[in-house]
Design an enzyme around this catalytic site. Structure first.
Site, PDB file in Angstrom:
ATOM      1  CG  HIS B  50      -1.925   1.071   1.244  1.00 38.36           C
ATOM      2  ND1 HIS B  50      -3.123   0.955   0.584  1.00 38.36           N
ATOM      3  CD2 HIS B  50      -1.916   2.294   1.814  1.00 38.36           C
ATOM      4  CE1 HIS B  50      -3.801   2.061   0.750  1.00 38.36           C
ATOM      5  NE2 HIS B  50      -3.105   2.897   1.491  1.00 38.36           N
ATOM      6  CG  HIS B  96     -11.048   3.069   2.384  1.00 42.36           C
ATOM      7  ND1 HIS B  96     -11.668   3.422   3.544  1.00 42.36           N
ATOM      8  CD2 HIS B  96      -9.723   3.050   2.678  1.00 42.36           C
ATOM      9  CE1 HIS B  96     -10.774   3.637   4.486  1.00 42.36           C
ATOM     10  NE2 HIS B  96      -9.591   3.408   3.985  1.00 42.36           N
TER      11      HIS B  96
END
Lengths: 233, 749, 80
Positions: B50, B96
């Protein structure tokens, strides 16, 4: 002539109201932070929409205790012009400046859409330039806009011609199918007994320019400004 | 001063932090010793996929990222392009996905919060958001709940902050049954010469923490058999972060007030990996070091360890590097907005991240080891062995649809597919008008917001057909870019630049990496050809459950400019008697089409071919015609082909209106292919009779073929192919099938 | 029988509402206030069954619908 647009923590239509008054209507307008305590020098007050204090306890419940609200109460008592739009309406009822309460929409969800409104009275500074029974188009954007009041209050509102707008269909019938949030008797906006404090769920600030599709809201603000100019003469 | 020796470091603890043995060895080499637990935690988040983009970085370098309008390309909190008049459009998209699958409301809400902060961190006021959502089939009650929760979360957060959600897209497919996608995009406006960046320059400058207090939110650290990581402390750590849009709104206003003065040198959102990533990324960009004093960090709970403080993902926090001597002024602004604020460190020239916990040194790591020297992998790539089989399609084996009334039923069925159906149920819950800039509301090819104080407008669109990408990731990636640009052109806007959200399965699977690499190439080709550089973006890997990955979904969001916002078009027909023109002549094909998938249950063949030069010319004609005032409606033909596009145009205007259309079939294709086959580079226009000649001149100038295919009007949509009437449907019936489909499938109609 | 059910946020989960109310109480002069947490209170009338059955059913209601166990805890009392 000078207008105040109040800014509470969480107000989010403050810029929109300011823009309409200052740049579209063209009157002197200032933001007023909620910690201020005086409205000296202002001729009118707009309490904008938004989510003051996140609407976390009840809509408007915390904002009504902000320092500026004491000044707003005094200003209103003396006949000063106060408009509360959406969250502003919620603050005004929590502050007791308008009767009743605004509860959760009957569909339980936030609704953002255009609605039709019927002008119920022109005996207010805000609607003097409309025709009684005229059908307007304005956007709503709220989750707690379901107007409710006890029978006596409701009776009194009607007796005193205090209901300003009702939700209606395109041809002006205040039908239940045209009621977006379950408000009693399709009530979308009311005025105080003194006719100087207006609370409404629909957003005149969102329909005050042709590029946004409607100018019905502009007429409301202009009506207010014109009434104030006349009363000053 | 001593390092915390409470936990004896092992490769096993490192493995539980998602670090490989090789990566752990690398950490030891960087430090010249074993890390303590706080340091290990810091490495694990900074070297995570990430934060480090370790599997994607080698590929992302192939994106075109520069252009005359680019002010800020990838690598910052958001990208920025010049829109003239001294203004910049600042935008980014983020995923998300995983948090939204666990807790849809809070997952989606905090996704919106994060992307808003990325944009206002740059000094831009957010003026519009989009969201792009993918769920499993709505026949599964779990996915109905997920959809309701995600929409409520976006609505709850965005509405409260007061940034309108002006559009987006939504579709459903079994490949998302175990991994939904929630991608959110925000656009902001800033003065072009007043952009702020996440940089920690100026040795001695104070590091200031603002926003919500830090709690034990979202710390993913593995449960460890140690005093510090017993079951009790694990129980105390909520894995789900709760969004607080009210605090976000205060933070937004306070930051913009701060940035209107000359008090700070850098600012960054504490997003994923919170204090850790914000501090070392800012120092990394500036080539400096940072010293943090954890005892000064505002906290929500007592007894938090350095590990927890450094890794917490509590929301609505920012890290600021102020100019030395301006601390008091900075603090006054945040105090005015009732926000916690504290000086928690300073910029150093040491090149290290030095974390102090009272008098104790809690961590000390060279910044470069966490940022530029993070691992980069060129992971193995392999074309899926069944790729050829996926592309094999024999239309002659499909059952033929002969009876005219069947085509009407097919059309109604396609109009009810979630990806095509009217999204009113969703967008009603989003405040899409606040800030009074929304000139084209949700429901057209692109949303348009005006820029107050100018004549200009910005058009926004987000697109990706993941079925195309599954069948051919390279062409699918290019088609997503082409469609996003076409949507903007249909509103009259000139496409400017792209932000992306590349959603894929596990990068450790060579087939997934092949899809990723191919998609990047396709996107790059199309962006280069259409002149729309990639200025920001995000990669989301590991969208995979029990070995089942999602279809490759490289979501493309694009921003376009209208010099005069009055000269625009929407997709809905409204004017009786106007001519319907088809711009572009690419014949529709069944491969990868919605028709083939929904009606025949087949996801096969090759996605539509794409001639980027033709695409560019078709779009140019459309824009010129809109600017010349010739066009009453313009609509891209995409999912469901010409028949669906025509129906959408009939149904999207102020009120439903019919049309009479005759499609030619010179190539002798099957009727269903003409009606429902899909192709790129095609646009439907509604043009007044008297303006067709002018239209023709513009088209000829760009060598773009166009055809008059019908006339707007009446109560029915009638479509014939080569003179044979195939569709004759009341628009009222079509409208019901389309407008109420989503509510019906959610069981709330 | 009647069940009184309390649904509260798990400790450690941020409570934005509680935080806003706490600040408002402080502003109104209630300086002694701290740790405001807002929850939900439900009253449910139950028809028939033993007390044990009722407990079992209420627990099921809480876990299936009334509480979001990812962020909320619940407790309840069953009385006449």
């Amino acid at each position: 002539m000078k207008f105040a647009v109040l800014v509470f923590p969480g107000s989010n239509c403050d810029h929109d109201c300011y823009h309409v008054l200052k740049h579209v209507v063209g009157v002197s307008t200032e933001f007023l932070w909620h910690k201020e305590t005086s409205l000296a020098g202002f001729d009118g007050v707009v309490i904008p929409g938004g989510f003051s204090y996140g609407d976390y306890l009840r809509c408007g419940a915390i904002a009504r205790f902000s320092p500026i609200m004491k000044a707003v109460e005094a200003f209103a008592r003396e006949g000063g012009s106060v408009i509360g739009v959406c969250n502003g309406f919620q603050i005004l009822v929590e502050a007791g400046l308008l009767p009743g309460a605004l509860i959760r929409n009957r569909g339980l969800k936030f609704i953002c859409a255009d609605v039709n409104l019927r002008v119920e009275t022109t005996r207010t500074p805000y609607t003097a330039e409309f025709r009684k029974g005229e059908v307007l188009t304005m956007p709503i954007a709220h989750a707690e806009g379901n107007y409710t009041a006890d029978p006596e209050t409701l009776d009194k509102l009607k007796r005193n011609d205090q209901v300003v707008f009702r939700y209606c269909d395109a041809s002006g019938n205040a039908a239940d199918s045209a009621n977006p949030n379950g408000a009693m008797e399709n009530i979308a906006g009311i005025v105080s007994e003194g006719r100087n404090v207006l609370g409404m769920m629909p957003h005149p600030d969102r329909c005050a320019e042709k590029v946004l599709g409607s100018e019905d809201g502009l007429r409301l603000f202009k009506s207010m400004v014109n009434s104030l100019s006349e009363s000053r003469v | 001063m001593a390092f915390d020796a409470a936990v004896e470091m092992t490769e096993e603890i490192a493995a539980r932090h998602g670090l490989s043995a090789e990566e752990y060895a690398r950490i030891v080499r960087h430090l010249g010793r074993a890390p303590n637990i706080t340091e290990l935690g810091i490495f694990s988040v900074m070297w995570s996929e990430h934060c480090s983009y370790k599997s994607s970085r080698v590929h992302l370098r192939r994106f075109p990222t520069t252009g005359p309008r680019v002010i800020q390309g990838p690598g910052e909190n958001a990208g920025a392009v010049d829109v003239g008049g001294g203004l910049a459009a600042v935008f980014k998209m983020e995923s998300h996905n995983h948090p939204s699958f666990i807790e849809p409301y809070q997952g989606a809400a905090t996704g919106v919060g994060g992307i808003l902060r990325d944009v206002f961190t740059m000094g831009a006021r957010p003026i519009a958001s989009l969201d792009s959502l993918r769920f499993g089939p709505l026949t599964d009650p779990r996915h109905r709940t997920l959809l309701e929760g995600v929409v409520a979360g976006i609505s709850g957060y965005g509405n409260c902050v007061g940034v309108p959600t002006v559009g987006g897209e939504l579709s459903c497919h079994p490949s998302y049954a175990g991994n939904i996608l929630v991608n959110v995009f925000t656009l902001g406006i800033a003065k072009a010469d007043r952009l702020f960046r996440g940089t920690a320059t100026g040795v001695g400058n104070p590091v200031i923490y603002v926003g919500s207090r830090t709690g034990r939110d979202g710390i993913h650290g593995a449960t460890m058999a140690s005093a510090e990581f017993d079951d009790e402390s694990d129980r105390k750590r909520p894995t789900v972060q709760v969004g607080d849009p009210f605090t976000e709104k205060l933070l937004l206003e306070a930051c913009l007030e701060l940035m209107s003065n000359d008090m700070i040198v850098g600012i960054q959102d504490m997003g994923a990996a919170g204090l850790t990533s914000s501090s070392c990324e800012m120092a990394g960009r500036a080539g400096t070091g940072i010293e943090l004093w954890l005892d000064k960090v505002p906290r929500r709970e007592p007894g938090m360890t350095p590990y927890e403080l450094m890794l917490s993902e509590s929301q609505e926090r920012m890290l600021i590097v102020a100019k030395a001597g301006r601390e008091t002024e900075v603090m006054e602004i945040f105090e005015k907005w009732d926000l916690p604020v504290a000086v928690i460190g300073r910029v150093t020239g040491s090149g290290t991240l030095r974390v102090m916990d009272g008098g104790r040194l809690a961590a000390e790591i060279p910044v470069q080891a966490l940022t530029d020297d993070a691992p980069v992998y060129n992971r193995p790539i392999a074309r899926p062995t069944d790729q050829d089989e996926r592309n094999r399609l024999d239309p002659s084996a499909l059952p033929a649809l002969a009876e005219p009334e069947d085509y009407g039923r097919v059309l109604r069925t396609l109009l009810a597919v979630p990806g095509i159906a009217h999204k009113g149920w969703v967008v009603r819950q989003y405040d899409h008008m606040v800030r009074t800039n929304t000139v084209v509301r949700p429901g057209s090819d692109a949303a348009v917001v005006r820029i107050k104080g100018t004549a200009k407008g910005l058009a926004l669109s987000v697109d990706c057909n993941s079925r195309y990408c599954f069948l051919d990731p390279r062409r699918g990636g290019a088609l997503a870019v082409a469609e996003a640009a076409r949507n903007l052109s249909c509103s009259g806007a000139t496409p400017l630049a792209v932000t992306d959200c590349l959603n894929f399965g596990s990068p450790e699977r060579p087939e997934t990496m092949w899809q990723f690499s191919e998609a990047v190439d396709g996107i790059s080709e199309a962006c280069a050809a259409l002149g729309t550089p990639v200025v920001s973006g995000n990669v989301s890997f590991y969208n995979e459950t029990n070995g089942a990955g999602i279809y490759p979904t490289p979501m493309i969001a694009m921003v376009g400019l209208l010099e005069d916002v009055e000269k625009r078009a929407e997709q809905g027909f409204s004017k009786e008697g106007e001519a319907i023109l088809l711009l572009g002549e690419t014949p529709g094909r069944l491969g990868g089409s919605e028709y083939l998938a929904s009606i025949h249950g087949l996801e096969k063949g090759s996605p539509p071919s794409l001639d980027l030069d033709l695409e560019k010319r078709v779009q140019a004609v459309c824009r010129e015609a809109i600017r010349a005032g010739l066009v009453s409606a313009a609509h891209d033909t995409s999912d469901g082909g010409l028949a669906v596009a025509l129906a959408e145009s009939c149904l999207s205007g102020p009120k439903p209106i019919g049309a009479r259309v005759d499609l030619q079939n010179p190539g002798g294709s099957r009727a269903d292919e003409v009606l429902f086959g899909e192709a790129a580079s095609r646009i439907i226009l509604s043009v007044p009779e008297g303006k067709i000649a002018e239209m023709e001149a513009i088209a000829r100038e760009h060598a773009v073929p166009f055809f008059r295919i019908g006339t707007v009007g009446g109560e029915k949509l009638e479509i014939s192919v080569g003179g044979r009437g195939l569709v004759s449907e009341d628009v009222a019936g079509l409208d019901d099938a389309w407008r109420n489909a989503l509510a019906r499938q959610l069981g709330v109609a | 029988m009647k069940a009184k059910i309390y649904v509260t946020l798990k400790s450690g989960v941020l409570d934005p509402q509680g935080k806003a109310v706490e600040q408002a109480l402080h502003a109104l002069g209630f300086k002694e206030v701290g740790g405001v947490r807002i929850g939900k209170y439900l009253e449910i009338a139950l028809d028939g069954g033993t007390r044990d059955e009722a407990e079992h059913r209420v627990r099921e209601m809480c876990e299936k619908l009334l509480a979001n166990l990812i962020i909320e805890d619940y407790r309840f009392e069953i009385g006449p």
